[in-house]
Design an enzyme around this catalytic site. Sequence first.
Site, PDB file in Angstrom:
ATOM      1  N   PRO A  25       0.822  -1.218   0.000  1.00  0.00           N
ATOM      2  CA  PRO A  25       0.000   0.000   0.000  1.00  0.00           C
ATOM      3  C   PRO A  25       0.852   1.263   0.000  1.00  0.00           C
ATOM      4  O   PRO A  25       1.852   1.342   0.713  1.00  0.00           O
ATOM      5  CB  PRO A  25      -0.800  -0.117   1.301  1.00  0.00           C
ATOM      6  CG  PRO A  25      -0.088  -1.131   2.137  1.00  0.00           C
ATOM      7  CD  PRO A  25       0.615  -2.041   1.193  1.00  0.00           C
ATOM      8  N   CYS A  27       0.251   5.483   0.063  1.00  0.00           N
ATOM      9  CA  CYS A  27      -0.557   6.708   0.086  1.00  0.00           C
ATOM     10  C   CYS A  27      -0.156   7.602  -1.086  1.00  0.00           C
ATOM     11  O   CYS A  27       1.034   7.763  -1.364  1.00  0.00           O
ATOM     12  CB  CYS A  27      -0.299   7.500   1.363  1.00  0.00           C
ATOM     13  SG  CYS A  27      -0.938   6.733   2.845  1.00  0.00           S
ATOM     14  N   GLN A 103      -6.019  -1.441   2.251  1.00  0.00           N
ATOM     15  CA  GLN A 103      -5.574  -1.287   3.634  1.00  0.00           C
ATOM     16  C   GLN A 103      -6.505  -0.300   4.325  1.00  0.00           C
ATOM     17  O   GLN A 103      -6.726   0.804   3.819  1.00  0.00           O
ATOM     18  CB  GLN A 103      -4.142  -0.765   3.669  1.00  0.00           C
ATOM     19  CG  GLN A 103      -3.560  -0.733   5.067  1.00  0.00           C
ATOM     20  CD  GLN A 103      -2.191  -0.095   5.117  1.00  0.00           C
ATOM     21  OE1 GLN A 103      -2.019   1.047   4.685  1.00  0.00           O
ATOM     22  NE2 GLN A 103      -1.212  -0.807   5.636  1.00  0.00           N
ATOM     23  N   TYR A 207       0.335   4.399  13.521  1.00  0.00           N
ATOM     24  CA  TYR A 207      -1.049   4.853  13.396  1.00  0.00           C
ATOM     25  C   TYR A 207      -1.892   4.249  14.521  1.00  0.00           C
ATOM     26  O   TYR A 207      -1.365   3.517  15.370  1.00  0.00           O
ATOM     27  CB  TYR A 207      -1.571   4.563  11.979  1.00  0.00           C
ATOM     28  CG  TYR A 207      -0.761   5.354  10.964  1.00  0.00           C
ATOM     29  CD1 TYR A 207      -0.760   6.755  11.004  1.00  0.00           C
ATOM     30  CD2 TYR A 207       0.055   4.730  10.035  1.00  0.00           C
ATOM     31  CE1 TYR A 207       0.018   7.500  10.126  1.00  0.00           C
ATOM     32  CE2 TYR A 207       0.845   5.473   9.147  1.00  0.00           C
ATOM     33  CZ  TYR A 207       0.818   6.858   9.201  1.00  0.00           C
ATOM     34  OH  TYR A 207       1.601   7.599   8.352  1.00  0.00           O
ATOM     35  N   ARG A 349       8.413   1.059  -3.296  1.00  0.00           N
ATOM     36  CA  ARG A 349       9.121   1.983  -4.191  1.00  0.00           C
ATOM     37  C   ARG A 349       9.610   1.334  -5.467  1.00  0.00           C
ATOM     38  O   ARG A 349       9.670   2.003  -6.521  1.00  0.00           O
ATOM     39  CB  ARG A 349      10.277   2.633  -3.417  1.00  0.00           C
ATOM     40  CG  ARG A 349       9.767   3.623  -2.376  1.00  0.00           C
ATOM     41  CD  ARG A 349      10.818   3.979  -1.368  1.00  0.00           C
ATOM     42  NE  ARG A 349      11.176   2.845  -0.539  1.00  0.00           N
ATOM     43  CZ  ARG A 349      12.133   2.854   0.385  1.00  0.00           C
ATOM     44  NH1 ARG A 349      12.818   3.957   0.590  1.00  0.00           N
ATOM     45  NH2 ARG A 349      12.385   1.787   1.114  1.00  0.00           N
TER      46      ARG A 349
END
Length: 396
Positions: A25, A27, A103, A207, A349
């Site tokens: 995942p 963002c 996610q 988180y 990446r």
Amino acid sequence: MPPALFTPLPLGGDVVLPNRIVVSPMCQYSAVDGSATDWHLAHLGQLAASGAGLLVVEATHVERRGRITHGCLGLYSDENEAALQRIVDWVRAWMPSIRLGIQIGHAGRKASAQRPWRGGGPLSAADTPDTPWTTVAPSAIAFDATGPGVGFVTGGASVPAPTAKWHTPVALDHAELKTIKAAFVAATQRAARLGFDVVELHGAHGYLLHQFLSPLSNRRDDAYGGSAEKRRRFPLEVFEACRAAWPRERALGVRLSAIDWVEGGVTIEDTLATAQALKALGCDFIDVSSGGAVPNAKIAFGPGYQVPFAARIRQEVGIKTWAVGIITEPEQAEQIVTSGDADCTALARSFLADPRWGWNAARALGAESPPLPTPYHRAATILQFKPQPAAAKAAE
Ligand SMILES: Cc1cc2nc3c(=O)[nH]c(=O)nc-3n(C[C@H](O)[C@H](O)[C@H](O)COP(=O)(O)O)c2cc1C
């Protein structure tokens, strides 16, 4: 025999990944009030054609106040759901072979942040029109209580240090915990309606669920803090409620930060116990990351640096694991799977740098090409001119 990386993986329920390569995942900070935009269609569209077996949509937040930034995805409204439906439908139409995951998370005290390219620190009045909002957490302790620090840590990427102090969150009371748990369930139900194959709860990177697990952020003295068992309680309650809402025939797992990389933080022993408890509740896999709880952690970044954590969880708990973190080479990924360190490899990446990573890995390892989207079929004539892998040459 195909390379292990290109063998199918029964992940959980009836979900079988066509290979062991996952797009981790990521963002994009490019949503509008939680809703996916054309950027997401282009981004996820190209990654659906990457040759991976599973594509996981970025951290998608269960409440508006649970978003990291104003640009983060959410699944808290009908508009959010409709915007994601367009993307799911597109992927199913053009790349039916790839499995789709999402996610689901809540940023807690790391919410109300700037997009990384604006510094990644806490929002302040100077960030207008991106106004700050009140954040929530297990305890009223800021992410960085000492002052401005590194706001955003993703795999060693450096961003300018924020100039404002991190927001002090409001400690969640029991009624609020119920509200957030219900929001996780509602988002899970939306994900089920959308037709995702896999849901991953975000229990890592500092988180909200990780904030409960870590003694660095959880100083509660009620039923949800104190001992490791009590710190685990809210994440486990959320998991259990989501499991009940998620179809049995689809896979449900959790991303955990195996360790905090800080004295007094989460240890691998804590995480083994968390994984064991999750397994008992019907968790299909653990996606094994690390860090993110506090800004001053000394993380030993390097190729495959989190793989040993995935290996221990897999071996000692007997649950499927994903390895992630600086896995860049096909041979490296193949080795992780053949050695039994993890059931599959998640890359982030590398897929941004090479959105055809899966095709190129197949070429490098001498596997058959993963399915190509129909309009790209003529690329197969190029892909077949592959260098023979060393093992095949030796056998000749
Ligand atoms: C642009 C970007 C966005 C990310 N967003 C998320 C995210 O939404 N959820 C998450 O758990 N990790 C996120 N990560 C972390 C990655 O999933 C991955 O764990 C990390 O980058 C290490 O893998 P890599 O070395 O293959 O990049 C993000 C990383 C990048 C580079």
